[in-house]
Structures are given as C-alpha cells and as structure tokens.
Scaffold this motif. Structure first.
Motif, PDB file in Angstrom:
ATOM      1  N   VAL A 137       0.844  -1.206   0.000  1.00 15.90           N
ATOM      2  CA  VAL A 137       0.000   0.000   0.000  1.00 15.90           C
ATOM      3  C   VAL A 137       0.875   1.251   0.000  1.00 15.90           C
ATOM      4  N   LEU A 138       1.941   1.241   0.807  1.00 18.31           N
ATOM      5  CA  LEU A 138       2.847   2.392   0.868  1.00 18.31           C
ATOM      6  C   LEU A 138       3.513   2.646  -0.484  1.00 18.31           C
ATOM      7  N   LEU A 139       3.803   1.581  -1.216  1.00 18.84           N
ATOM      8  CA  LEU A 139       4.383   1.753  -2.545  1.00 18.84           C
ATOM      9  C   LEU A 139       3.414   2.486  -3.476  1.00 18.84           C
ATOM     10  N   ILE A 140       2.112   2.195  -3.310  1.00 15.48           N
ATOM     11  CA  ILE A 140       1.110   2.805  -4.191  1.00 15.48           C
ATOM     12  C   ILE A 140       0.892   4.277  -3.846  1.00 15.48           C
ATOM     13  N   ILE A 141       0.733   4.575  -2.548  1.00 15.43           N
ATOM     14  CA  ILE A 141       0.450   5.964  -2.161  1.00 15.43           C
ATOM     15  C   ILE A 141       1.717   6.809  -2.117  1.00 15.43           C
ATOM     16  N   SER A 152      -4.931  10.352  -1.262  1.00 13.14           N
ATOM     17  CA  SER A 152      -4.325   9.187  -0.605  1.00 13.14           C
ATOM     18  C   SER A 152      -4.882   9.017   0.798  1.00 13.14           C
ATOM     19  N   PHE A 153      -5.047  10.127   1.517  1.00 16.41           N
ATOM     20  CA  PHE A 153      -5.645  10.074   2.851  1.00 16.41           C
ATOM     21  C   PHE A 153      -7.087   9.577   2.768  1.00 16.41           C
ATOM     22  N   TYR A 154      -7.832  10.079   1.791  1.00 11.22           N
ATOM     23  CA  TYR A 154      -9.215   9.648   1.627  1.00 11.22           C
ATOM     24  C   TYR A 154      -9.297   8.151   1.330  1.00 11.22           C
ATOM     25  N   ALA A 155      -8.384   7.654   0.503  1.00  9.72           N
ATOM     26  CA  ALA A 155      -8.381   6.227   0.159  1.00  9.72           C
ATOM     27  C   ALA A 155      -8.113   5.379   1.394  1.00  9.72           C
TER      28      ALA A 155
END
Length: 299
Positions: A137-141, A152-155
C-alpha cells in the motif's frame, strides 16, 4: 459442460467485482460535474428504492431487532456513510486502478482488526503477510512523493471505515437479514448525504449525468445481489480469490475510459497486496481444514 458450484461461485464473484468497478467508473465521470454529497444522495435514492423492492421480494422487510442489533446497525451505517464519502472524494482525483489496488488491502485490514477487536488468533505467517501487504500500500500511495495527495488520505480512510463497517456486521444476530442491513445503511447514507448536499450549491443534473447515475445504481445493486449469491454457492476458499478480478477490470477500465495506466511502482505494490491477500486466504482455509481432519481421525 455443466458448471460446478465452485465455478458458479467464481463467476458470481467476478461478476460482482466487475459490477462494483463499473459503478466506480460511472461515479468518477459524474464527479467531474457534480459535488460528492449531491452525487451520493441522488444515487442513494435509486439504490434505496431497489433494496426496498428486493427486501419485499425476499420477505425480509422487517425491523423488529434487539437494541444491541440496532446499535450495531447504526454504527455500521455511519461507517458506510463515512467510507462512501472518503471513497468518492478519492475517486474524484485518484486513478481508478490505484484506488482499486489500495482497496485490495481490505481483507488484510479486516484480519488485523479482527485480531485486535475480537482477539482472533493469527499466526506469525499471516501477521508477516499483513505487514508486507501494507508495505505494498505504501508503494502505491508513495508518502513523501509528489503523488501523495489528500486523495491518498481519503483512500486510506475509506479502507479503515469499510473495515469498521464489516466488523460491525460480525456480532449481528442471525435473525437480522443481510439485505435489510444493506437497506438501513443505504437509507442512512442517502439521508445524511441529502443533508450534506444542502451546504453547497447543487450542480445542474443533465440527461447524460442522469444516465451515468442510473448506470451506477444498476451496477451497485447487481454487485450486491451477486455478492450475496456468491456466499451461497461454492467453497469460500475457492471463490474468494476471484475478488481480485476488480483490480484487473479497474486497470482496463481506467485505461479505456480515462487514459490512466498505473506506473511500475504501483503495479509492484498491487502485486504485493494481491499476493499477500491470497496467502492470507490460503492460510485461513488451511487452518479451518486442520480441525476437521483432526476430528476425522478421532472418529
């Protein structure tokens, strides 16, 4: 060739995930011209009507539940509302495939939350898989990078509140029909979205926008009906992995409809999330089979 229950369940799961993603695509187009609360309210009106009809057909249009069940239903509906607003806020600006990839971490999040809230036992293998999945997940955001925005926060907020929503469903008594729970959530989301929409000017609803909203309503209801049928057909351990169909559909739809395609880092992150999710499903299925084998030996 006759379809087996597992094949039917897999087809229903894939159909459900496809319908949900197409709904997301319709809503992404709507949100180009319509505020989030207005779009949620208008879509909610149609979904609520469809669910009322479905409850009536199934004979599940009843609300005589215990106080404990109602507390859980209200909390679940509130979580549904917040997750919907967060999700649509992220959907407005985030690529469809990126958002879908982040949502694939939901099974990992629910497994971890279940261990924390309900003290469900998870071994070190599943815990390691969860941590590796969150790294995906960190790689994506990409926190700290230019791609890391409020979306990103909303997701991440959407994932958190969907997990809370699903955890609220676990303690519900068996007397509470799942379709009725969905109806109460839809009513709650529609009412509060209607209230929220009064604090901002309404956009003009043209016929094309109405068509997109209608398509979103139909897809969301179909997705829900398919998902309910999925749980009644086939083995969950066989059917569950087909939920990742949504990621494939999101990548294709995002490219065809919006000209979006995930970069290499996002694709690696998505692959990590899917791999760890599949491993977690495998471990859960294996642990469930082990007691059954032990019982068979005792017999």
């Amino acid at each position: 060739m006759a379809l087996t229950d597992n094949m039917r369940g897999a087809a229903l799961m894939a159909g459900s995930m496809t319908a949900f993603v197409i709904n997301d695509g319709f809503m992404k187009l709507v949100l180009l011209d319509v505020p989030v609360f207005q779009a949620t309210f208008l879509r909610g009106l149609g979904i609520t009507l469809c669910l009322i009809v479905l409850c009536h057909i199934l004979g599940q249009l009843r609300f005589a539940f215990s106080r404990k069940d109602w507390v859980l239903i209200v909390l679940r509906s509130l979580s549904e509302l917040i997750s919907t607003v967060f999700f649509l806020s992220a959907l407005r600006t985030m690529p469809l495939a990126n958002l879908s990839a982040i949502l694939q971490s939901l099974p990992l999040t629910i497994t971890l939350a279940g261990a924390i809230v309900f003290r469900e036992a998870i071994g070190w293998r599943r815990m390691l898989a969860i941590l590796v999945g969150f790294a995906g997940v960190l790689l994506i955001i990409q926190p700290g990078a230019e791609g890391f925005t409020s979306a990103s926060f909303y997701a991440l907020g959407a994932v958190a509140f969907v997990a809370i929503r699903d955890l609220c469903a676990r303690p519900l008594s068996a007397a509470v029909p799942s379709v009725t729970v969905a109806l109460t959530a839809s009513i709650g989301v529609t009412v509060f979205s209607g209230i929220g929409s009064t604090f901002a000017p309404w956009a003009t609803v043209t016929w094309p926008i109405m068509g997109l909203l209608s398509g979103a309503m139909i897809c969301l209801v179909c997705g829900y009906v398919f998902s309910v049928q999925t749980m009644r057909v086939g083995e969950i351990s066989f059917v569950a992995p087909f939920r990742y169909t949504s990621l494939v559909v999101a990548i294709i739809l995002g490219y065809l409809a919006f000209g979006e395609f995930p970069d290499a880092v996002t694709l690696i992150g998505a692959a990590i999330i899917v791999a760890t999710g599949l491993f977690t499903l495998y471990r859960e299925a294996r642990l469930k089979r082990t007691p059954q084998r032990q019982m068979g030996r005792l017999r």
